[in-house]
Design a protein around this motif. Structure first.
Motif, mmCIF file in Angstrom:
data_model
loop_
_atom_site.group_PDB
_atom_site.id
_atom_site.type_symbol
_atom_site.label_atom_id
_atom_site.label_comp_id
_atom_site.label_asym_id
_atom_site.label_seq_id
_atom_site.Cartn_x
_atom_site.Cartn_y
_atom_site.Cartn_z
ATOM 1 N N HIS A 284 0.959 -1.208 0.035
ATOM 2 C CA HIS A 284 0.022 0.059 -0.075
ATOM 3 C C HIS A 284 0.854 1.345 -0.009
ATOM 4 C CE1 HIS A 284 -3.796 2.084 0.294
ATOM 5 N NE2 HIS A 284 -4.202 0.930 0.336
ATOM 6 N N PRO B 282 -6.684 -11.191 3.034
ATOM 7 C CA PRO B 282 -8.005 -10.305 2.506
ATOM 8 C C PRO B 282 -9.285 -10.445 3.331
ATOM 9 C CG PRO B 282 -6.998 -11.906 0.892
ATOM 10 C CD PRO B 282 -6.429 -12.194 1.986
ATOM 11 N N ASP B 283 -9.359 -11.132 4.318
ATOM 12 C CA ASP B 283 -10.569 -11.214 5.172
ATOM 13 C C ASP B 283 -10.562 -10.216 6.382
ATOM 14 O OD1 ASP B 283 -8.526 -12.997 6.355
ATOM 15 O OD2 ASP B 283 -10.037 -14.132 7.374
ATOM 16 N N ARG B 284 -9.157 -9.416 6.498
ATOM 17 C CA ARG B 284 -9.028 -8.749 7.661
ATOM 18 C C ARG B 284 -9.065 -7.382 7.281
ATOM 19 N NH1 ARG B 284 -3.829 -9.688 10.316
ATOM 20 N NH2 ARG B 284 -4.683 -8.410 11.962
ATOM 21 N N HIS B 285 -10.244 -6.891 6.620
ATOM 22 C CA HIS B 285 -10.327 -5.586 6.238
ATOM 23 C C HIS B 285 -10.594 -4.549 7.320
ATOM 24 C CE1 HIS B 285 -11.319 -1.961 3.837
ATOM 25 N NE2 HIS B 285 -12.422 -1.858 4.462
ATOM 26 N N GLU B 286 -11.208 -4.822 8.347
ATOM 27 C CA GLU B 286 -11.277 -3.735 9.590
ATOM 28 C C GLU B 286 -9.801 -3.374 9.910
ATOM 29 O OE1 GLU B 286 -13.819 -1.748 10.042
ATOM 30 O OE2 GLU B 286 -14.706 -2.992 8.218
ATOM 31 N N LEU C 236 -6.904 -3.888 8.590
ATOM 32 C CA LEU C 236 -6.076 -3.298 7.605
ATOM 33 C C LEU C 236 -6.422 -1.909 7.595
ATOM 34 C CD1 LEU C 236 -4.373 -2.962 5.174
ATOM 35 C CD2 LEU C 236 -6.129 -3.976 3.854
ATOM 36 N N TRP C 237 -7.929 -1.531 7.548
ATOM 37 C CA TRP C 237 -8.283 -0.262 7.456
ATOM 38 C C TRP C 237 -7.551 0.578 8.580
ATOM 39 C CZ3 TRP C 237 -9.316 3.210 4.170
ATOM 40 C CH2 TRP C 237 -9.863 4.431 4.390
ATOM 41 N N GLN D 221 -3.966 1.260 7.307
ATOM 42 C CA GLN D 221 -4.297 1.982 6.103
ATOM 43 C C GLN D 221 -4.580 3.266 5.826
ATOM 44 O OE1 GLN D 221 -6.613 -0.133 3.156
ATOM 45 N NE2 GLN D 221 -6.746 1.178 1.704
#
Length: 163
Positions: free
Chosen positions: A94, A121-125, A127-128, A131
């Motif tokens: 990123h 990919p299933d750890r969006h929260e 990651l955000w 990020q």
């Protein structure tokens, strides 16, 4: 744009230095349909002995020496990939993230932060949380988060306008 000795740019690869400089080191292979783009604030720098796989996207990033970049990987502006890293199929580094040397980013995973943390990919929260402060809209488009898409695209069309 500079391309080092014994480096090879294969058919269909695109090196776009319209908005910033590109430097490709020695004994680098850029394979089919890869896109390499320099940016005014983030030149593209690829070290020596690097494989840039097909359908990859390197945009204003720095890549160290002896790095393997597999098919479909994306490296965003301000990212920094250390020596001897391995970016597997469809991985992402990123904006403004830094991979320590010898890091392996698994298939489809995202690296974010300085130093980078790895996210499936299933750890969006999760990651955000890392990020968001990396400032994708400011780094890529030069605008604050929340700027309307109409304004972003107006600016992009102007930046890519042929003179």
């Amino acid at each position: 744009m500079t391309i080092g000795p014994r480096s090879r740019i294969l058919h269909g690869a695109v090196l776009n230095g319209d908005l910033g400089t590109i430097h490709v080191g020695t004994e680098v292979v850029v394979t089919e349909h890869a896109l390499l783009r320099g940016r005014a604030d983030h030149p593209l720098e690829v070290g020596d002995a690097v494989l840039v796989g097909p359908h990859t996207h390197l945009n204003g990033t720095r890549v160290g020496d002896e790095v393997f970049i597999a098919t479909g990987a994306s490296l965003f502006p301000g990212s920094d990939v250390g020596d001897r890293c391995e970016l597997r199929i469809n991985s992402v580094v990123h904006v403004n993230s830094q991979l320590e040397p010898e890091t392996v980013v698994p298939i489809g995973w995202v690296a974010a932060g300085r130093p980078a943390q790895l996210f499936s990919p299933d750890r969006h929260e999760a990651l955000w949380e890392v990020q968001e402060p990396l400032d994708f809209p400011g780094t890529v488009y030069g605008v604050p988060r929340g700027t309307p898409m109409r304004e972003i695209m107006r600016r992009q069309c102007e930046a890519y306008r042929l003179t």
